[in-house]
Design a protein around this motif. Structure first.
Motif, PDB file in Angstrom:
ATOM      1  N   GLU A  36       0.862  -1.215   0.097  1.00 46.21           N
ATOM      2  CA  GLU A  36      -0.013  -0.046   0.201  1.00 46.21           C
ATOM      3  C   GLU A  36       0.684   1.328  -0.106  1.00 46.21           C
ATOM      4  O   GLU A  36       0.378   2.482  -0.706  1.00 46.21           O
ATOM      5  CB  GLU A  36      -0.868   0.110   1.320  1.00 46.21           C
ATOM      6  CG  GLU A  36      -1.937  -1.199   1.235  1.00 46.21           C
ATOM      7  CD  GLU A  36      -3.052  -1.033  -0.018  1.00 46.21           C
ATOM      8  OE1 GLU A  36      -3.508  -0.018  -0.285  1.00 46.21           O
ATOM      9  OE2 GLU A  36      -3.423  -1.911  -0.622  1.00 46.21           O
ATOM     10  N   VAL A  37       2.083   1.247   0.637  1.00 51.27           N
ATOM     11  CA  VAL A  37       2.938   2.431   0.726  1.00 51.27           C
ATOM     12  C   VAL A  37       3.505   2.716  -0.651  1.00 51.27           C
ATOM     13  O   VAL A  37       3.549   3.728  -1.116  1.00 51.27           O
ATOM     14  CB  VAL A  37       4.198   2.102   1.729  1.00 51.27           C
ATOM     15  CG1 VAL A  37       4.876   3.415   1.804  1.00 51.27           C
ATOM     16  CG2 VAL A  37       3.686   1.791   3.112  1.00 51.27           C
ATOM     17  N   GLU A  38       3.914   1.585  -1.489  1.00 57.19           N
ATOM     18  CA  GLU A  38       4.428   1.811  -2.696  1.00 57.19           C
ATOM     19  C   GLU A  38       3.319   2.408  -3.716  1.00 57.19           C
ATOM     20  O   GLU A  38       3.906   3.047  -4.377  1.00 57.19           O
ATOM     21  CB  GLU A  38       4.989   0.278  -3.067  1.00 57.19           C
ATOM     22  CG  GLU A  38       6.269  -0.089  -2.493  1.00 57.19           C
ATOM     23  CD  GLU A  38       6.730  -1.411  -2.693  1.00 57.19           C
ATOM     24  OE1 GLU A  38       7.925  -1.792  -2.527  1.00 57.19           O
ATOM     25  OE2 GLU A  38       5.553  -2.364  -2.839  1.00 57.19           O
ATOM     26  N   LYS A  39       2.276   1.696  -3.408  1.00 61.00           N
ATOM     27  CA  LYS A  39       1.307   2.544  -4.175  1.00 61.00           C
ATOM     28  C   LYS A  39       0.893   3.869  -4.223  1.00 61.00           C
ATOM     29  O   LYS A  39       0.677   4.364  -5.178  1.00 61.00           O
ATOM     30  CB  LYS A  39      -0.046   1.620  -4.165  1.00 61.00           C
ATOM     31  CG  LYS A  39      -0.228   0.193  -4.833  1.00 61.00           C
ATOM     32  CD  LYS A  39      -1.763  -0.311  -4.764  1.00 61.00           C
ATOM     33  CE  LYS A  39      -1.537  -1.893  -4.286  1.00 61.00           C
ATOM     34  NZ  LYS A  39      -2.576  -2.331  -3.743  1.00 61.00           N
TER      35      LYS A  39
ATOM     36  N   ILE B  10       5.315  -1.274   8.875  1.00 64.07           N
ATOM     37  CA  ILE B  10       4.250  -0.920   8.186  1.00 64.07           C
ATOM     38  C   ILE B  10       4.014  -2.182   7.354  1.00 64.07           C
ATOM     39  O   ILE B  10       2.600  -2.286   6.929  1.00 64.07           O
ATOM     40  CB  ILE B  10       4.462   0.276   7.182  1.00 64.07           C
ATOM     41  CG1 ILE B  10       4.656   1.417   8.386  1.00 64.07           C
ATOM     42  CG2 ILE B  10       3.182   0.563   6.413  1.00 64.07           C
ATOM     43  CD1 ILE B  10       5.148   2.984   7.495  1.00 64.07           C
ATOM     44  N   GLY B  11       5.038  -2.621   6.652  1.00 64.90           N
ATOM     45  CA  GLY B  11       4.969  -3.868   5.738  1.00 64.90           C
ATOM     46  C   GLY B  11       3.726  -3.594   4.588  1.00 64.90           C
ATOM     47  O   GLY B  11       3.857  -2.536   4.022  1.00 64.90           O
ATOM     48  N   LYS B  12       2.682  -4.471   4.574  1.00 65.49           N
ATOM     49  CA  LYS B  12       2.060  -4.358   3.199  1.00 65.49           C
ATOM     50  C   LYS B  12       0.672  -3.687   3.822  1.00 65.49           C
ATOM     51  O   LYS B  12      -0.363  -3.283   2.950  1.00 65.49           O
ATOM     52  CB  LYS B  12       1.406  -5.675   2.826  1.00 65.49           C
ATOM     53  CG  LYS B  12       2.753  -6.428   2.288  1.00 65.49           C
ATOM     54  CD  LYS B  12       2.428  -7.206   0.894  1.00 65.49           C
ATOM     55  CE  LYS B  12       3.614  -7.936   0.254  1.00 65.49           C
ATOM     56  NZ  LYS B  12       4.435  -6.920  -0.473  1.00 65.49           N
ATOM     57  N   GLN B  13       0.433  -3.229   5.027  1.00 69.86           N
ATOM     58  CA  GLN B  13      -0.827  -2.730   5.260  1.00 69.86           C
ATOM     59  C   GLN B  13      -1.202  -1.411   5.153  1.00 69.86           C
ATOM     60  O   GLN B  13      -0.232  -0.523   4.481  1.00 69.86           O
ATOM     61  CB  GLN B  13      -0.892  -2.906   7.173  1.00 69.86           C
ATOM     62  CG  GLN B  13       0.134  -2.096   7.687  1.00 69.86           C
ATOM     63  CD  GLN B  13       0.140  -1.799   9.189  1.00 69.86           C
ATOM     64  OE1 GLN B  13      -1.044  -1.343   9.593  1.00 69.86           O
ATOM     65  NE2 GLN B  13       0.808  -2.204   9.919  1.00 69.86           N
TER      66      GLN B  13
END
Ligand code: GTP
Ligand code: SPV
Ligand code: MN
Length: 589
Positions: A4-7, A162-165
């Protein structure tokens, strides 16, 4: 699959069009590179971002000069965009979220062209505490990236957490055109988003600080049953080695950092530092109030900071090692490459450049900007409490509220109970300072020192305080202080700084019911017999003057409080109107 962060970062990059995107890992090597970029490559308004200072005297320290139109928080350009104007309240500027986003999208289109976008993952609060908040800010200046590394727990560890959240708090920052006419600091509490453009300065740009940890966090606290406050946290050790913890809310540039690092003038007393600006307060399982500091650094006011007034801070600033120390808008001694500001030394060094880099001529202007600041890691502070890293925080014995008042308000008084304390805090006033871009020295209401930082309707905020008080098994006593009362000649009546320990001692003893007080209409002031005067070199009459309450002069205070309370209409809790009536009756008798 992209996280989600990358997006989100990709989406922001598409809009702002930076020449490169750099994900910050928080390493020392990266910090060195950011400094190098700030010295040699990046320019703001044609000028380098950093100048290296004398590393023998001020290890690892750098000077940053911000744009002359960008030297303080801009409250008039700060908006809280709840869907409903009523939720935002009359204490804040409001814009409908869709309209605000439209404006911000327009201003942000291509705003990072030719610049690098830094992605800063960080945690506010101790990562091992359940109250920690995971955040990501993007910015297009090395100054903000480096400052955020000092002020927060920033880097790879935060990103891994944060990981993928998707549930992280977002901060989108660009210095944009650095034009006050194209500057906005917009908060979207419903989206956990802060969007700031057009300023590179302090609270407008270091989004972890006031924007996230106070404005967004206060709204979270309202919904989740805790408080995000503009407060320092300190431990007071007495000669027997007992430590009691206090929090204190004072408006911007009204003495928080100095109180947080107080060097005691009373033998045997010590102050331990836990925070100098922001406290998150929760009700513990034991029914007491517990405080923790979400930050990792100090962003403090330079002028007035000296080896006499705040030796601990000066030593902290000279302890730059793993973390650099940044000076913003101070003067520069060109003989020694040292930073300088008013009161650092008693005389001007012979060759100074002022905060804008021009030759300084004494008598014409200030050498350092009145809101010039330093940024330093708490880890460099010799008085940092051992409890700083305790995820539970510390249990609080007393709450101090205060302001900058040249007259009327005594040095210290105690409220009768929690409700009366909340009422007195709600009507509190303070004279404005250079921490925000407005006229200074104007008296305004600044409840709990939160007027510019409460992310929702302040009437509801007062109700929230009352509710918290009811839930506490043993509510801390609430005290009020004023270091700034003046005599007829305009001189401070109270010496302040290290002598403020005398006030803290009285406060701690009151929380244990072991010191005496005199009842007045406003609250309980010290009985002079139980106030430590030993070694104080001002006359006893002056001390009594600082305690005095001239009940005949409270008319204006009451009128101002009444019209302030009226603004909140039905949001104002009935309990505070009741307290108002009681005080009014007492004063008019
Ligand atoms: P922010 O960082 O804006 O939140 O400010 P702050 O509340 O931390 O204030 P700070 O401690 O930096 O003090 C602001 C100014 O007030 C400085 O110029 C101090 O020298 C001055 N000051 C602080 N404590 C005292 C005091 O006890 N007496 C007097 N007379 N001045 C004080
Ligand atoms: C304040 O104004 O209270 C500050 C400085 O601490 S800033 O971070 O700019 O808000
Ligand atoms: Mn401060």
């Amino acid at each position: 699959m992209a996280s989600e962060v990358e997006k989100w970062v990709e989406e922001v990059a598409r809009q702002t069009e930076p020449k490169a995107v750099h994900w910050c890992d928080g390493s020392e090597q990266e910090a060195r590179r950011l400094i190098e970029i700030g010295i040699k490559e990046e320019k703001i308004d044609g000028k380098p971002v950093f100048t290296e200072l004398n590393h023998t005297k001020w290890p690892n320290s750098y000077l940053h000069r911000s744009h002359p139109s960008d030297v303080a928080r801009t409250e008039n350009l700060t908006f809280i965009c709840h869907s409903s104007k009523e939720t935002t309240g009359p204490n804040n500027n409001w814009m409908a979220p869709e309209e605000a986003k439209k404006i911000m999208s327009r201003l942000s289109r291509g705003c990072m062209k030719g610049r690098t976008m830094y992605v800063l993952p960080f945690v506010m609060g101790d990562p091992d505490s359940s109250s920690a908040k995971l955040c990501v800010q993007v910015t297009d200046t090395s100054y903000v990236a480096l400052s955020m590394r000092i002020m927060t727990r920033m880097g790879s560890t935060a990103l891994n957490r944060i990981g993928k959240q998707s549930g992280f708090i977002k901060g989108l920052h660009s210095i944009g055109a650095l034009d006050p006419a194209r500057r906005f600091i917009m908060h979207f509490p419903e989206d956990n988003l802060v969007w700031s453009i057009g300023s590179g300065y302090g609270g407008n740009a270091l989004l972890g600080k006031k924007c996230i940890s106070l404005r967004l966090a206060s709204w979270m606290g309202f919904n989740e049953g805790w408080l995000a406050e503009h407060m320092i946290i300190i431990g007071i050790e007495d000669p027997k080695g007992n430590i009691d913890y206090l929090v204190a809310a004072l408006p911007s540039a009204c003495g928080k950092t100095n109180l947080a690092m107080l060097r005691s003038s009373l033998p045997g007393y010590k102050v331990w530092t836990l925070g100098d600006d922001i406290a998150w307060l929760r009700i513990g399982e034991d029914g007491r109030l517990w405080a923790s500091n979400p930050e990792m650094g100090f962003f403090g006011v330079a002028p007035g900071t000296s080896p006499n007034t705040n030796p601990v801070m000066v030593e902290t600033l000279k302890a730059g090692t793993f973390y650099p120390t940044i000076f913003t808008n101070t003067a520069l001694d060109t003989d020694t490459s040292e930073p300088w500001w008013e009161d650092l030394t008693s005389a001007y060094p012979p060759h100074l450049l002022d905060w804008q880099g021009n030759k300084f001529i004494p008598g014409q202007n200030k050498a350092a900007h009145p809101n010039s600041r330093f940024t330093a890691s708490v880890l460099q502070c010799a008085t940092l409490s051992k409890k700083f890293n305790d995820p539970a925080g510390v249990p609080i014995s007393g709450i101090i509220l205060g302001g900058r008042r040249s007259n009327l308000i005594p040095l210290v008084y105690e409220s009768f109970d929690w409700q009366h304390g909340v009422f007195s805090g709600a009507m509190m006033g303070s004279e404005t300072t250079a921490a925000a871009a407005h006229k200074t020295g104007i008296l305004r209401r600044d409840p709990m020192a939160m007027l510019p930082f409460c992310g929702y309707n302040m009437g509801d905020y007062f109700s929230h305080w009352l509710k918290i008080g009811k839930k506490l098994r043993k509510a801390p006593k609430i005290f009020f202080v004023n270091w700034f009362r003046k005599d007829a000649d305009g001189k401070f009546l109270w010496p302040g700084f290290g002598e403020n320990i005398r006030v803290l001692k009285w406060i701690i003893e009151r929380t244990k019911e072991i010191s005496g007080a005199k009842e007045t209409h406003i609250g309980l002031v010290p009985d002079i017999k139980s106030f430590e005067l030993d070694g104080l070199n001002i006359p006893k009459e002056n001390v009594e003057k600082t305690f005095s309450i001239d009940e005949g002069k409270w008319d204006n205070e009451l009128n101002e409080a009444e019209s302030f309370f009226e603004k909140f209409g039905p949001h104002m809790p009935a309990e505070l109107h009741e307290e108002f009536d009681i005080l009014e009756k007492k004063l008019k008798l």
